[in-house]
Design a protein around this motif. Structure first.
Motif, PDB file in Angstrom:
ATOM      1  N   THR B 162       0.820  -1.219   0.000  1.00 35.91           N
ATOM      2  CA  THR B 162       0.000   0.000   0.000  1.00 35.91           C
ATOM      3  C   THR B 162       0.849   1.263   0.000  1.00 35.91           C
ATOM      4  OG1 THR B 162      -0.138  -0.077   2.399  1.00 35.91           O
ATOM      5  CG2 THR B 162      -1.942  -1.093   1.173  1.00 35.91           C
ATOM      6  N   LYS B 170      -5.674   2.628  -0.864  1.00 34.66           N
ATOM      7  CA  LYS B 170      -5.275   1.767   0.257  1.00 34.66           C
ATOM      8  C   LYS B 170      -6.446   0.896   0.677  1.00 34.66           C
ATOM      9  CE  LYS B 170      -1.564   4.151   2.520  1.00 34.66           C
ATOM     10  NZ  LYS B 170      -1.283   5.487   2.982  1.00 34.66           N
ATOM     11  N   ARG B 174      -6.594  -3.148   0.592  1.00 32.43           N
ATOM     12  CA  ARG B 174      -6.889  -3.911   1.810  1.00 32.43           C
ATOM     13  C   ARG B 174      -8.097  -4.821   1.595  1.00 32.43           C
ATOM     14  NH1 ARG B 174      -6.163   1.223   5.828  1.00 32.43           N
ATOM     15  NH2 ARG B 174      -3.910   1.367   5.595  1.00 32.43           N
ATOM     16  N   THR B 190       4.727  -3.880   6.125  1.00 31.26           N
ATOM     17  CA  THR B 190       4.146  -2.544   6.118  1.00 31.26           C
ATOM     18  C   THR B 190       4.786  -1.682   7.198  1.00 31.26           C
ATOM     19  OG1 THR B 190       2.099  -1.284   6.274  1.00 31.26           O
ATOM     20  CG2 THR B 190       2.238  -3.251   7.633  1.00 31.26           C
ATOM     21  N   GLU B 195      -2.671  -0.670   9.533  1.00 33.55           N
ATOM     22  CA  GLU B 195      -2.982  -1.658   8.520  1.00 33.55           C
ATOM     23  C   GLU B 195      -3.097  -3.061   9.137  1.00 33.55           C
ATOM     24  OE1 GLU B 195      -0.308  -1.768   4.915  1.00 33.55           O
ATOM     25  OE2 GLU B 195      -2.064  -0.593   4.386  1.00 33.55           O
TER      26      GLU B 195
END
Lengths: 245, 257
Positions: B162, B170, B174, B190, B195
């Motif tokens: 992302t 994003k 996801r 990440t 997230e």
């Protein structure tokens, strides 16, 4: 193996034409070929209906133009990070090495084939031995493959295209002139005769001149074939070594 | 059998030990969030897990195939988004995906369907015919994602999928990962700690080449099993939506003390 090679081959060949590289290269290649043959070589003054003058400049043109094609082969993949994609696709490393080389070789072949107006000219002006011309074209293409394989191996060793270019030119130069009097006479002072023979047998000029004479000797074909295979093997080893970090 | 098995991977670059014995196994249905400061060894570990980099010691298996000794079947089962989402800039997304499909042995209708599906899932339709080098960072990242999911692999390894995306993109990525999660084993690295709560079922924190915490997420909390610098085991529970404190405590012990 075959599918992987074919996929890489098609991508690479398309990549030459997706950028101005192909156009710039082909224009310069054709222009240099013509300029060398007509001005430096005195094609008209020679009064001979053959392409010996034209072909005699090929080794020197390849010396600088082929490394320009070869330098990007692996160095560019490394610099842009795409090598990480290429080497995690389910294709063997040998297929990637072969696919890239064959695409570059095909591209060199296209540039070479576009010199056909030379052949038309000489057939218009006189009655040349077209068998010799065909053999010379085949020999020239083989020799281009030799320079490309050297360039492929050098490109695999660096992520810097300028370094790849310069080092390829130097190594190619050594292979080109290995049999020239300049080298042999200088080495004759202190090397035994047998060794001199071996060194000059690695010369691109020696083998190319033999083919240009119109005699396709198996030894000359084997020479270039072996050289290409050897440097592609070195390419694969170098790419694999870099995996170790 | 775990679909991703990483066994005591270690990597040194000259005198620098980048990864010092990382072991992990990821099952189908798991989305493992791989966290850690820059330079902790996340990308190096992922490169070794995919077989791109050979480890100094240890091994990695994808669906049971060793990535070093049996690389082709392992790579066939793997989708990989490398760091920075590299792609051939002179190609269009369509050409690039066609190349990946061909290299993966797909042809004809199978290749067309796979490309169409990957394009739809990463919303690339609008830029299919533009050279990749002219695309925005978000589109480039999605081209990389499309390439990784093209062959519907059972294992996905994605290095910062992302990064460089705007909030809408994003969210879309996801959602895509969440949708694929039940059928695959996924590792995502990440820097965005939120997230983890959004997409992961498990979080692993790595620091200076070692795993310092590993925990499953249940009901919004993570029960981490930790390993101190001296190797001492410990336990920390954290709110999955607020990992900042835990992250800093585990990866900067001096500052927290």
């Amino acid at each position: 193996m075959f599918k992987g090679t074919a996929a890489v081959f098609r991508r690479e060949l398309a990549a030459y034409f997706a950028t101005p590289l192909a156009l710039v290269f082909i224009v310069i290649f054709l222009f240099a070929m013509g300029a060398f043959t007509f001005y430096l070589g005195g094609f008209y003054d020679s009064g001979q209906a053959n392409l010996a003058i034209f072909f005699s400049f090929h080794p020197y043109l390849y010396l600088f133009l082929i490394p320009a094609i070869a330098m990007r082969l692996w160095a560019e993949e490394r610099r842009s990070g795409t090598i990480e994609l290429l080497l995690t696709l389910p294709i063997p490393l040998s297929a990637a090495v072969a696919g890239k080389f064959l695409a570059a070789w095909a591209f060199a072949g296209i540039a070479l084939a576009l010199t056909f107006p030379m052949w038309l000219t000489v057939n218009f002006l006189g009655d040349p031995d077209n068998g010799v011309i065909l053999a010379s074209y085949a020999g020239s293409w083989l020799m281009a493959g030799g320079y490309l394989a050297i360039g492929s191996a050098v490109s695999a060793a660096t992520s810097n295209q300028v370094i790849a270019f310069v080092v390829t030119v130097v190594i190619s130069f050594l292979f080109t002139i290995a049999g020239a009097p300049l080298v042999i006479d200088a080495l004759a002072a202190f090397l035994p005769l047998e060794l001199l023979g071996t060194i000059s047998s690695f010369s691109f000029l020696t083998h190319f001149n033999a083919i240009m004479a119109g005699v396709i000797d198996l030894r000359d074909i084997v020479f270039f074939g072996t050289l290409i295979a050897f440097f592609l093997f070195v390419t694969a080893v170098l790419v694999d070594l870099r995996k170790a970090g | 059998m775990a679909m991703i098995e990483i066994d005591a991977l270690a990597k040194s670059f000259g005198p620098v030990a980048a990864v010092r014995g990382v072991s992990l196994s990821v099952e189908k249905g798991e989305v493992l969030g791989f966290l850690g400061p820059n330079g902790a060894g996340k990308s190096t570990t992922m490169k070794m897990a995919t077989g791109f980099l050979s480890p100094s010691s240890g091994s990695a298996r994808i669906c049971g195939f060793d990535v070093q000794s049996d690389p082709l079947p392992a790579r066939a089962r793997l989708g990989y988004l490398p760091e920075g989402a590299p792609a051939y800039g002179d190609m269009t997304p369509r050409g690039f995906l066609a190349f990946c499909a061909a290299a993966r042995g797909m042809s004809g209708a199978a290749a067309r369907d796979a490309i169409a599906s990957a394009v739809a899932r990463t919303q690339l339709g609008r830029v299919l015919e533009q050279p990749i080098e002219t695309l925005s960072k978000g589109f480039k990242r999605r081209v990389g994602l499309a390439q990784a999911i093209l062959h519907d692999p059972p294992v996905l390894i994605m290095d910062e999928p992302t990064d460089g995306l705007d909030p809408n993109q994003k969210h879309a990525v996801r959602a895509l990962i969440a949708e694929m999660a039940p059928h695959k084993a996924i590792i995502v690295s990440t820097h965005i700690l939120e997230e983890v709560a959004a997409i992961c079922t498990r979080a692993v924190i790595i620091d200076r080449g070692r795993i310092v915490a590993d925990g499953r997420i249940a009901d919004g909390t993570i029960a981490f099993a930790t390993t101190g610098p001296d190797g001492a085991p410990g336990q920390v529970a954290a709110d999955a939506r607020d990992l900042d404190g835990v992250f800093r405590a585990l990866t900067q012990p001096q500052a927290a003390a």
